[in-house]
Design an enzyme around this catalytic site. Structure first.
Site, PDB file in Angstrom:
ATOM      1  N   PHE A  52      -2.867 -29.772  29.018  1.00 52.33           N
ATOM      2  CA  PHE A  52      -2.211 -29.454  30.282  1.00 52.33           C
ATOM      3  C   PHE A  52      -0.795 -28.949  30.073  1.00 52.33           C
ATOM      4  O   PHE A  52      -0.168 -28.494  31.012  1.00 52.33           O
ATOM      5  CB  PHE A  52      -2.188 -30.674  31.199  1.00 52.33           C
ATOM      6  CG  PHE A  52      -3.555 -31.290  31.397  1.00 52.33           C
ATOM      7  CD1 PHE A  52      -4.662 -30.476  31.604  1.00 52.33           C
ATOM      8  CD2 PHE A  52      -3.737 -32.660  31.343  1.00 52.33           C
ATOM      9  CE1 PHE A  52      -5.916 -31.032  31.782  1.00 52.33           C
ATOM     10  CE2 PHE A  52      -4.993 -33.214  31.521  1.00 52.33           C
ATOM     11  CZ  PHE A  52      -6.074 -32.405  31.736  1.00 52.33           C
ATOM     12  N   TRP A  85      -2.644 -28.147  38.826  1.00 58.51           N
ATOM     13  CA  TRP A  85      -1.720 -28.292  37.705  1.00 58.51           C
ATOM     14  C   TRP A  85      -2.439 -28.853  36.478  1.00 58.51           C
ATOM     15  O   TRP A  85      -2.155 -28.458  35.346  1.00 58.51           O
ATOM     16  CB  TRP A  85      -0.572 -29.220  38.099  1.00 58.51           C
ATOM     17  CG  TRP A  85       0.416 -29.491  37.000  1.00 58.51           C
ATOM     18  CD1 TRP A  85       1.539 -28.788  36.689  1.00 58.51           C
ATOM     19  CD2 TRP A  85       0.367 -30.574  36.046  1.00 58.51           C
ATOM     20  NE1 TRP A  85       2.185 -29.342  35.622  1.00 58.51           N
ATOM     21  CE2 TRP A  85       1.495 -30.445  35.203  1.00 58.51           C
ATOM     22  CE3 TRP A  85      -0.510 -31.639  35.829  1.00 58.51           C
ATOM     23  CZ2 TRP A  85       1.761 -31.342  34.170  1.00 58.51           C
ATOM     24  CZ3 TRP A  85      -0.246 -32.522  34.801  1.00 58.51           C
ATOM     25  CH2 TRP A  85       0.879 -32.363  33.980  1.00 58.51           C
ATOM     26  N   HIS A  86      -3.385 -29.760  36.712  1.00 61.74           N
ATOM     27  CA  HIS A  86      -4.037 -30.427  35.590  1.00 61.74           C
ATOM     28  C   HIS A  86      -4.944 -29.506  34.787  1.00 61.74           C
ATOM     29  O   HIS A  86      -5.107 -29.711  33.583  1.00 61.74           O
ATOM     30  CB  HIS A  86      -4.845 -31.634  36.094  1.00 61.74           C
ATOM     31  CG  HIS A  86      -4.034 -32.882  36.212  1.00 61.74           C
ATOM     32  ND1 HIS A  86      -3.290 -33.166  37.332  1.00 61.74           N
ATOM     33  CD2 HIS A  86      -3.838 -33.911  35.362  1.00 61.74           C
ATOM     34  CE1 HIS A  86      -2.671 -34.330  37.167  1.00 61.74           C
ATOM     35  NE2 HIS A  86      -2.979 -34.790  35.974  1.00 61.74           N
ATOM     36  N   GLY A  87      -5.558 -28.542  35.417  1.00 63.51           N
ATOM     37  CA  GLY A  87      -6.452 -27.713  34.622  1.00 63.51           C
ATOM     38  C   GLY A  87      -6.979 -26.506  35.367  1.00 63.51           C
ATOM     39  O   GLY A  87      -7.093 -26.514  36.596  1.00 63.51           O
ATOM     40  N   SER A 140      -1.620 -30.935  42.501  1.00 65.51           N
ATOM     41  CA  SER A 140      -1.742 -31.807  41.325  1.00 65.51           C
ATOM     42  C   SER A 140      -3.024 -31.503  40.560  1.00 65.51           C
ATOM     43  O   SER A 140      -3.032 -31.439  39.329  1.00 65.51           O
ATOM     44  CB  SER A 140      -1.722 -33.276  41.756  1.00 65.51           C
ATOM     45  OG  SER A 140      -1.992 -34.135  40.666  1.00 65.51           O
TER      46      SER A 140
END
Length: 488
Positions: free
Chosen positions: A488, A333-335, A330
């Site tokens: 994102f 995935w965000h950055g 997670s």
């Protein structure tokens, strides 16, 4: 074009009146009208997406074409080894060549170059000037959900390219979610839509609430938050604490505001999107918080990462690793920054810590009753809630900080009570945002979780819309701020 801008209202009104008034007047055949409707919505979605950068229309089309082709091949292939390689082709193409290149190439290269510079005094690979396509993580995950589910034989392959392309690119949720899966959205493309079936009041409530969260609350405090995060070394510990709390709250207001407006926009066109936030700051545990926050991403990670790894059907140690790894994914995935990697890992650490606590101190059923029980439960709930939110806010420092160094300076300034700039407007922004958040969560709790709301007469509600529209217009800051999750 963002939801809170005037351009979007013009665009959406054009789409709305075309869908519900122009097409029914031009086409009497239901199937033909539906076909034209899907083509029109697809063109509108691409226009919406390409208004950011026209070049990236080709990128989403490429991802769509690949997964549509893979889905057809998977449906007609019986050899498991070939089916496996087809799925692998979809995963590698989407995660490595599309998402990986545009989002993570420079991050990986910069990290590798920092090592080779120290060892050999030179860069290993060149850093490229890459523009990150808006919402690339969202439409990539959506498209992948289709190929994975077809591979698992949980859904049939879609044989109509127009319908599949519309699923991938449907404009209300294209840029920043909610993330929809093929099994929840594709069936809606087969059901006929009627104007009289639309819940106008619910849709308008969603959109106006989302607009208030984003354009009024989030954008109003953005300058304060940005100023403190830009120079954490120059601000007082109290200012850094305010920024930590406001930064986490701003992400909530910004992203849940977008989600609400997306849900409202989709409802007005006859489509249902999943809920993405459910009063997260009422949670009293780490697991409870993430069940209420960015629910569609967490559901995706559960279905396609956590459960395939064994979920909770494995040993206690492996289950804890699965939980930690899911939160780590997670964060990645965000950055494409070490701050996001650490943020995800930190959330996973607290998740595992909570699991260990539950094993050592399992919950016991309440034996007391009556007034004494209520008096005990309230302070316990309050303590757990404050502790849980404090963990989130301190972790959010890594989410909002511009660099890894700034994040540590920020936290160091808090815990070592740093002296520096502290202005009255910072306290003002903090207090009124906290007040709105508390009131909003309290109203949401009694309305949705306790079901104690009373029905508002339709005539009164519609009569209030012009007044609410005027108030929102007057309260909206002059300069709009791009949605945080667009990156994102």
């Amino acid at each position: 074009m963002i939801f809170s801008d005037f351009e979007y209202f013009v665009f959406f009104l054009f789409v709305f009146f075309t869908v519900w008034y122009l097409f029914p007047a031009l086409f009497s055949n239901q199937s033909k009208e539906t076909r034209i409707l899907h083509i029109f919505l697809l063109i509108s979605s691409y226009f919406f997406y390409m208004s950011w950068d026209y070049r990236f229309g080709a990128l989403i089309l490429l991802s769509t074409a690949i997964d549509f082709y893979v889905g057809l091949k998977l449906a007609n292939e019986t050899r498991e080894k070939v089916r496996y390689y087809l799925l692998l082709f979809s995963l590698v193409t989407n995660l490595v060549f599309i998402l990986g290149f545009f989002k993570y190439y420079n991050f990986v290269v910069t990290s590798m170059n920092s090592v080779t510079n120290g060892l050999f005094g030179g860069d290993m690979l060149p850093v490229l000037k890459i523009i990150l396509p808006a919402g690339i993580s969202f439409f990539t995950f959506q498209s992948l959900s289709y190929t994975i589910d077809v591979y698992r034989k949980e859904i049939p392959a879609e044989t109509d390219f127009i319908r599949f392309a519309l699923f991938v690119s449907f404009f209300p949720q294209l840029v920043a979610g909610p993330i929809v899966t093929a099994r929840t959205f594709m069936p809606q493309l087969y059901s006929p839509k009627k104007l009289e079936d639309i819940e106008f009041r619910v849709a308008i409530r969603f959109f106006m609430l989302g607009y208030f969260k984003k354009a009024v609350l989030s954008d109003m405090v953005a300058p304060t938050i940005d100023a403190i995060y830009a120079n954490p070394a120059g601000h007082h510990a109290y200012a850094l604490l305010i920024a930590a709390a406001l930064g986490g709250i701003q992400v909530y207001l910004d992203f849940s505001g977008y989600s609400d407006m997306a849900i409202g926009s989709a409802m007005l066109l006859g489509y249902k999107l999943p809920t993405n936030f459910n009063l997260p700051f009422l949670a009293t545990s780490v697991s409870g918080f993430w069940r209420r926050w960015h629910m569609t991403l967490n559901s995706w990670l559960r279905d396609y990462i956590y459960i395939p790894m064994g979920g909770s059907r494995v040993t206690s140690v492996r289950r804890k690793f699965n939980l930690w790894f899911t939160m780590f994914v997670s964060g990645v995935w965000h950055g494409a920054q070490w701050t996001f990697v650490f943020w995800g890992s930190l959330n996973g650490f607290f998740y595992v810590l909570e699991e260990i606590w539950k094993e050592w101190f399992p919950d016991k059923k309440e034996t007391t009753s009556g007034q004494f029980s209520s008096l005990v439960q309230i302070p316990v709930w309050l303590f757990q809630n404050v502790l849980n939110n404090s963990i989130f806010f301190l972790g959010a420092v890594f989410f909002r900080s511009l660099t890894w160094e700034n994040a540590w300076i920020h936290l160091k300034g808090i815990f070592f009570f740093q002296d520096g700039n502290l202005r009255p407007y910072m306290w003002k922004d903090f207090l009124w945002i906290i007040g709105f958040l508390a009131i909003g969560h309290a109203i949401g709790y009694f309305l949705f979780e306790k079901g104690k709301g009373k029905k508002i007469p339709a005539s009164f509600e519609f009569a209030m819309y012009p007044i609410l529209f005027l108030v929102l217009n007057l309260a909206t800051p002059e300069n709009s701020v791009p949605f945080i999750y667009f990156q994102f």
